[in-house]
Enzyme design. Structure first.
Site, PDB file in Angstrom:
ATOM      1  N   ASP A  32       0.863  -1.190   0.000  1.00 32.40           N
ATOM      2  CA  ASP A  32       0.000   0.000   0.000  1.00 32.40           C
ATOM      3  C   ASP A  32       0.894   1.232   0.000  1.00 32.40           C
ATOM      4  OD1 ASP A  32      -2.087   2.000   0.813  1.00 32.40           O
ATOM      5  OD2 ASP A  32      -3.285   0.201   1.121  1.00 32.40           O
ATOM      6  N   ASN A  33       0.424   2.319  -0.612  1.00 35.47           N
ATOM      7  CA  ASN A  33       1.216   3.562  -0.554  1.00 35.47           C
ATOM      8  C   ASN A  33       0.572   4.576   0.397  1.00 35.47           C
ATOM      9  OD1 ASN A  33      -0.983   4.411  -1.984  1.00 35.47           O
ATOM     10  ND2 ASN A  33       0.146   5.185  -3.759  1.00 35.47           N
ATOM     11  N   LYS A  86     -11.197   5.548  -5.367  1.00 41.06           N
ATOM     12  CA  LYS A  86     -12.586   5.067  -5.450  1.00 41.06           C
ATOM     13  C   LYS A  86     -13.672   6.151  -5.366  1.00 41.06           C
ATOM     14  CE  LYS A  86     -13.101   4.332  -0.500  1.00 41.06           C
ATOM     15  NZ  LYS A  86     -13.629   3.559   0.585  1.00 41.06           N
ATOM     16  N   SER A 126     -16.785  -3.883  -9.393  1.00 41.88           N
ATOM     17  CA  SER A 126     -17.881  -3.181  -8.726  1.00 41.88           C
ATOM     18  C   SER A 126     -19.171  -3.341  -9.522  1.00 41.88           C
ATOM     19  CB  SER A 126     -17.511  -1.699  -8.652  1.00 41.88           C
ATOM     20  OG  SER A 126     -18.622  -0.905  -8.358  1.00 41.88           O
ATOM     21  N   TYR A 151     -14.334   6.726 -12.816  1.00 45.84           N
ATOM     22  CA  TYR A 151     -14.086   5.638 -11.868  1.00 45.84           C
ATOM     23  C   TYR A 151     -14.741   4.347 -12.363  1.00 45.84           C
ATOM     24  CZ  TYR A 151     -14.748   2.488  -7.968  1.00 45.84           C
ATOM     25  OH  TYR A 151     -14.783   1.349  -7.186  1.00 45.84           O
ATOM     26  N   LYS A 155     -13.185   0.404 -13.857  1.00 46.14           N
ATOM     27  CA  LYS A 155     -13.545  -0.982 -13.490  1.00 46.14           C
ATOM     28  C   LYS A 155     -13.869  -1.780 -14.749  1.00 46.14           C
ATOM     29  CE  LYS A 155     -12.939  -0.629  -9.093  1.00 46.14           C
ATOM     30  NZ  LYS A 155     -11.690  -1.139  -8.541  1.00 46.14           N
ATOM     31  N   PHE A 180     -21.102  -5.230  -4.415  1.00 44.89           N
ATOM     32  CA  PHE A 180     -22.218  -4.297  -4.348  1.00 44.89           C
ATOM     33  C   PHE A 180     -21.845  -3.243  -3.297  1.00 44.89           C
ATOM     34  CE2 PHE A 180     -25.388  -5.482  -7.499  1.00 44.89           C
ATOM     35  CZ  PHE A 180     -24.608  -6.425  -8.152  1.00 44.89           C
ATOM     36  N   ASN A 181     -22.689  -2.815  -2.411  1.00 46.95           N
ATOM     37  CA  ASN A 181     -22.293  -1.697  -1.530  1.00 46.95           C
ATOM     38  C   ASN A 181     -21.746  -2.189  -0.186  1.00 46.95           C
ATOM     39  OD1 ASN A 181     -24.001  -0.489  -3.601  1.00 46.95           O
ATOM     40  ND2 ASN A 181     -23.941   1.356  -2.351  1.00 46.95           N
ATOM     41  N   LEU A 202     -23.264   6.685   1.905  1.00 52.73           N
ATOM     42  CA  LEU A 202     -24.384   6.843   2.839  1.00 52.73           C
ATOM     43  C   LEU A 202     -24.026   6.486   4.288  1.00 52.73           C
ATOM     44  CD1 LEU A 202     -27.416   7.316   3.370  1.00 52.73           C
ATOM     45  CD2 LEU A 202     -27.810   4.923   2.724  1.00 52.73           C
ATOM     46  N   ARG A 296     -29.191  13.125  -6.391  1.00 50.56           N
ATOM     47  CA  ARG A 296     -27.765  13.328  -6.660  1.00 50.56           C
ATOM     48  C   ARG A 296     -27.497  12.900  -8.098  1.00 50.56           C
ATOM     49  NH1 ARG A 296     -23.418  10.083  -2.978  1.00 50.56           N
ATOM     50  NH2 ARG A 296     -24.314   8.321  -4.108  1.00 50.56           N
TER      51      ARG A 296
HETATM   52  P1  NAD Z   1      -9.740   2.377   0.181  1.00 43.45           P
HETATM   53  O1  NAD Z   1      -9.407   3.677  -0.432  1.00 43.45           O
HETATM   54  O2  NAD Z   1     -10.087   2.332   1.624  1.00 43.45           O
HETATM   55  O3  NAD Z   1      -8.549   1.332  -0.061  1.00 43.45           O
HETATM   56  C1  NAD Z   1      -7.732   1.364  -1.196  1.00 43.45           C
HETATM   57  C2  NAD Z   1      -6.284   1.262  -0.721  1.00 43.45           C
HETATM   58  O4  NAD Z   1      -5.441   1.280  -1.873  1.00 43.45           O
HETATM   59  C3  NAD Z   1      -5.869   2.432   0.148  1.00 43.45           C
HETATM   60  O5  NAD Z   1      -5.229   1.938   1.304  1.00 43.45           O
HETATM   61  C4  NAD Z   1      -4.888   3.234  -0.726  1.00 43.45           C
HETATM   62  O6  NAD Z   1      -3.889   3.855   0.046  1.00 43.45           O
HETATM   63  C5  NAD Z   1      -4.346   2.142  -1.613  1.00 43.45           C
HETATM   64  N1  NAD Z   1      -3.856   2.591  -2.926  1.00 43.45           N
HETATM   65  C6  NAD Z   1      -4.502   3.359  -3.850  1.00 43.45           C
HETATM   66  N2  NAD Z   1      -3.718   3.524  -4.935  1.00 43.45           N
HETATM   67  C7  NAD Z   1      -2.557   2.855  -4.689  1.00 43.45           C
HETATM   68  C8  NAD Z   1      -1.361   2.644  -5.417  1.00 43.45           C
HETATM   69  N3  NAD Z   1      -1.178   3.158  -6.637  1.00 43.45           N
HETATM   70  N4  NAD Z   1      -0.397   1.897  -4.851  1.00 43.45           N
HETATM   71  C9  NAD Z   1      -0.547   1.362  -3.625  1.00 43.45           C
HETATM   72  N5  NAD Z   1      -1.650   1.526  -2.883  1.00 43.45           N
HETATM   73  C10 NAD Z   1      -2.642   2.264  -3.414  1.00 43.45           C
HETATM   74  O7  NAD Z   1     -10.898   1.725  -0.710  1.00 43.45           O
HETATM   75  P2  NAD Z   1     -11.796   0.453  -0.441  1.00 43.45           P
HETATM   76  O8  NAD Z   1     -13.177   0.885  -0.190  1.00 43.45           O
HETATM   77  O9  NAD Z   1     -11.125  -0.446   0.538  1.00 43.45           O
HETATM   78  O10 NAD Z   1     -11.777  -0.185  -1.896  1.00 43.45           O
HETATM   79  C11 NAD Z   1     -10.858  -1.202  -2.245  1.00 43.45           C
HETATM   80  C12 NAD Z   1     -11.116  -1.619  -3.684  1.00 43.45           C
HETATM   81  O11 NAD Z   1     -12.462  -2.052  -3.807  1.00 43.45           O
HETATM   82  C13 NAD Z   1     -10.934  -0.516  -4.709  1.00 43.45           C
HETATM   83  O12 NAD Z   1     -10.391  -1.071  -5.880  1.00 43.45           O
HETATM   84  C14 NAD Z   1     -12.344  -0.045  -4.972  1.00 43.45           C
HETATM   85  O13 NAD Z   1     -12.487   0.525  -6.243  1.00 43.45           O
HETATM   86  C15 NAD Z   1     -13.092  -1.358  -4.865  1.00 43.45           C
HETATM   87  N6  NAD Z   1     -14.515  -1.187  -4.562  1.00 43.45           N
HETATM   88  C16 NAD Z   1     -14.883  -0.465  -3.466  1.00 43.45           C
HETATM   89  C17 NAD Z   1     -16.237  -0.277  -3.180  1.00 43.45           C
HETATM   90  C18 NAD Z   1     -16.669   0.565  -2.004  1.00 43.45           C
HETATM   91  O14 NAD Z   1     -17.816   1.005  -1.995  1.00 43.45           O
HETATM   92  N7  NAD Z   1     -15.833   0.808  -1.001  1.00 43.45           N
HETATM   93  C19 NAD Z   1     -17.192  -0.869  -3.999  1.00 43.45           C
HETATM   94  C20 NAD Z   1     -16.781  -1.623  -5.104  1.00 43.45           C
HETATM   95  C21 NAD Z   1     -15.429  -1.773  -5.372  1.00 43.45           C
HETATM   96  C1  WQD Z   2     -26.053   4.914  -1.570  1.00 40.84           C
HETATM   97  C2  WQD Z   2     -27.419   5.603  -1.618  1.00 40.84           C
HETATM   98  C3  WQD Z   2     -27.420   7.834  -2.497  1.00 40.84           C
HETATM   99  C4  WQD Z   2     -25.216   9.738   0.712  1.00 40.84           C
HETATM  100  C5  WQD Z   2     -21.014   4.116  -4.690  1.00 40.84           C
HETATM  101  C6  WQD Z   2     -20.302   4.058  -6.005  1.00 40.84           C
HETATM  102  C7  WQD Z   2     -20.225   2.653  -6.503  1.00 40.84           C
HETATM  103  C8  WQD Z   2     -19.648   1.720  -5.443  1.00 40.84           C
HETATM  104  C9  WQD Z   2     -20.327   1.882  -4.133  1.00 40.84           C
HETATM  105  C10 WQD Z   2     -17.292   1.474  -5.777  1.00 40.84           C
HETATM  106  C11 WQD Z   2     -27.648   6.379  -2.904  1.00 40.84           C
HETATM  107  C12 WQD Z   2     -27.863   7.812  -1.052  1.00 40.84           C
HETATM  108  C13 WQD Z   2     -25.849   8.800  -0.065  1.00 40.84           C
HETATM  109  C14 WQD Z   2     -25.991  10.753   1.346  1.00 40.84           C
HETATM  110  C15 WQD Z   2     -27.968   9.796   0.387  1.00 40.84           C
HETATM  111  N1  WQD Z   2     -18.265   2.001  -5.191  1.00 40.84           N
HETATM  112  N2  WQD Z   2     -27.204   8.833  -0.223  1.00 40.84           N
HETATM  113  N3  WQD Z   2     -27.344  10.730   1.157  1.00 40.84           N
HETATM  114  O1  WQD Z   2     -23.768   5.632  -4.946  1.00 40.84           O
HETATM  115  O2  WQD Z   2     -24.677   3.299  -4.482  1.00 40.84           O
HETATM  116  O3  WQD Z   2     -22.308   3.605  -4.880  1.00 40.84           O
HETATM  117  O4  WQD Z   2     -20.337   3.262  -3.761  1.00 40.84           O
HETATM  118  O5  WQD Z   2     -17.238   0.788  -6.726  1.00 40.84           O
HETATM  119  O6  WQD Z   2     -19.447   2.666  -7.646  1.00 40.84           O
HETATM  120  O7  WQD Z   2     -21.003   4.865  -6.926  1.00 40.84           O
HETATM  121  O8  WQD Z   2     -23.250   4.431  -2.763  1.00 40.84           O
HETATM  122  O9  WQD Z   2     -23.220   5.069  -0.410  1.00 40.84           O
HETATM  123  O10 WQD Z   2     -22.806   6.851  -2.154  1.00 40.84           O
HETATM  124  O11 WQD Z   2     -25.081   5.888  -1.903  1.00 40.84           O
HETATM  125  O12 WQD Z   2     -29.197   9.813   0.244  1.00 40.84           O
HETATM  126  O13 WQD Z   2     -25.477  11.629   2.026  1.00 40.84           O
HETATM  127  O14 WQD Z   2     -27.484   6.551  -0.555  1.00 40.84           O
HETATM  128  O15 WQD Z   2     -28.208   8.734  -3.230  1.00 40.84           O
HETATM  129  O16 WQD Z   2     -28.978   6.206  -3.275  1.00 40.84           O
HETATM  130  P1  WQD Z   2     -23.601   4.315  -4.343  1.00 40.84           P
HETATM  131  P2  WQD Z   2     -23.515   5.605  -1.752  1.00 40.84           P
END
Ligand code: NAD
Ligand code: WQD
Length: 339
Positions: A32-33, A86, A126, A151, A155, A180-181, A202, A296
């Site tokens: 991780d960076n 992300k 995602s 973003y 993916k 999913f979420n 959210l 939004r």
């Molecule tokens: P996060 O930001 O908490 O974790 C990502 C980590 O990657 C961080 O620790 C960051 O420092 C590190 N990082 C980023 N770029 C880097 C690089 N170039 N080199 C080394 N480290 C790097 O995010 P998260 O929520 O834990 O998400 C993890 C993965 O899951 C991501 O690929 C994200 O797109 C994917 N994802 C997240 C969600 C979500 O809602 N959280 C949903 C679907 C997919």
């Molecule tokens: C959930 C719901 C908002 C905040 C995002 C990314 C998606 C994936 C998951 C990575 C929505 C509503 C939110 C607030 C609200 N990430 N909301 N008030 O948009 O489903 O997905 O995270 O891959 O790519 O787009 O998640 O948690 O932002 O929103 O009403 O203050 O909550 O409108 O309906 P989302 P979210």
């Protein structure tokens, strides 16, 4: 113990995967960076699993650094690649930052793994790849739509990279997990989501309002074509999501076929924004300040997963309830306050 390269392992989801790997008898090698995480997360993981965790501070976009780590660690048998930015909104404002980091990290990690003879590659995709689906729940065969954000597009591109790579190296085993979420936190309260600045999602916003850090939660639109007018999502407990990665590794290691497999990782049921707020208040026995606001931009009306393929082929299913996740999210927020 079998070593697994875990990029982005200090992040929200990665830290939970590190714990799940140790619990399952693997040794995570975190890279991780800290661009979106804190060094203290490593110590927190160590205190949950009660052992030292190996980590390397490096940028995954730097092929030479990743190759060097894999060579140094010698016996790595698989990769879980999460390192990416992300934030959907930020990706619209700074697309190049997202293309450079998310696609750059993907190509260099996959190449370094491959050139070191590693197979067994798991990628964090995602549900965003589906855009606004016409039919619910979405299966892995549901069509993709043009990505709304850079973003989301990264993916889609990364999955395409896996697809093309598989054709060029048919002996590779790869799994793409479409999350999913993800919500909630580890039940210990020691690791969870660490949003820097104002949260976009959210549940972290909700917990910050509950904690008095933010004044009120705005519900983005209540005029959608859903049961209560608010958007519907499939909220998956982060510990269940982490377990899916262990299942994916086992699936590849125990299965003789070399292929790219794709799985939806969700609960299989949709929950509305209003239901999340109500459940949060009920399970944590508190009232949260909420207001209704405009929609939004870019929000999908409803999306939830058909995860039967993961149930069937990975032997994985979500165990925690939404209530558990909201309880653990609040527990984590309270612990954060005390730090
Ligand atoms: P996060 O930001 O908490 O974790 C990502 C980590 O990657 C961080 O620790 C960051 O420092 C590190 N990082 C980023 N770029 C880097 C690089 N170039 N080199 C080394 N480290 C790097 O995010 P998260 O929520 O834990 O998400 C993890 C993965 O899951 C991501 O690929 C994200 O797109 C994917 N994802 C997240 C969600 C979500 O809602 N959280 C949903 C679907 C997919
Ligand atoms: C959930 C719901 C908002 C905040 C995002 C990314 C998606 C994936 C998951 C990575 C929505 C509503 C939110 C607030 C609200 N990430 N909301 N008030 O948009 O489903 O997905 O995270 O891959 O790519 O787009 O998640 O948690 O932002 O929103 O009403 O203050 O909550 O409108 O309906 P989302 P979210």
């Amino acid at each position: 113990m079998k070593k697994i390269l875990l990029t982005g392992g200090a992040g929200y989801i990665g830290s939970h995967i590190a714990v799940a790997l140790v619990d399952a008898g693997f040794e995570p090698i975190i890279v991780d960076n800290f661009s979106n995480s804190d060094r203290s997360v490593i110590t927190a993981i160590e205190s949950i699993v009660n052992r030292k965790i190996t980590f390397h501070e490096a940028d995954c976009c730097k092929f030479d650094s990743i190759l060097k780590i894999i060579k140094e660690e010698k016996t790595i048998v698989g990769t879980i690649h999460l390192a990416a930015y992300k934030a959907v909104g930020e990706s619209v404002e700074q697309p190049l930052k997202y293309y450079e980091n998310n696609i750059g990290a993907m190509t260099s990690v996959i190449r370094a793994a491959s050139e070191s003879g590693l197979s067994n590659f798991v990628f964090s995709s995602s549900c965003t790849v589906y855009g606004t689906p016409e039919i619910q729940p979405v299966t892995e065969e549901s069509p993709w739509q043009a990505a709304y954000s850079p973003y989301g597009y990264t993916k889609q591109v990364c999955e395409r990279i896996m697809h093309d790579f598989q054709i060029s190296k048919p002996n590779t085993k790869q799994v793409s997990l479409r999350y999913f979420n993800p919500i909630g936190a580890h039940p210990s309260g020691k690791i969870g989501e660490l949003p820097l600045g104002k949260p976009n999602n959210l549940v972290p916003y909700l917990t910050q309002v509950a904690a008095g850090i933010r004044e009120k939660l705005t519900i983005y639109g209540d005029d959608y074509n859903t049961a209560d007018g608010t958007c519907v999502r499939d909220y998956i407990h982060v510990v269940d999501l982490a377990a899916a990665h262990v299942s994916a590794l086992r699936f590849m290691m125990e299965n003789n076929t070399s292929q790219l497999s794709v799985f939806n990782i969700g609960t299989g049921y949709g929950v509305s924004v209003k239901e999340i707020i109500d459940l949060f208040q009920e399970v944590n026995n508190m009232k949260v300040n909420v207001a209704y606001g405009a929609r939004r931009k870019g929000d999908v009306e409803a999306i939830y997963a058909n995860s039967e393929k993961a149930n069937r082929e990975l032997g994985w299913k979500a165990e925690y309830s939404t209530k558990d996740a909201l309880k653990h999210a609040w527990n984590w927020q309270q612990n954060l306050q005390e730090k």
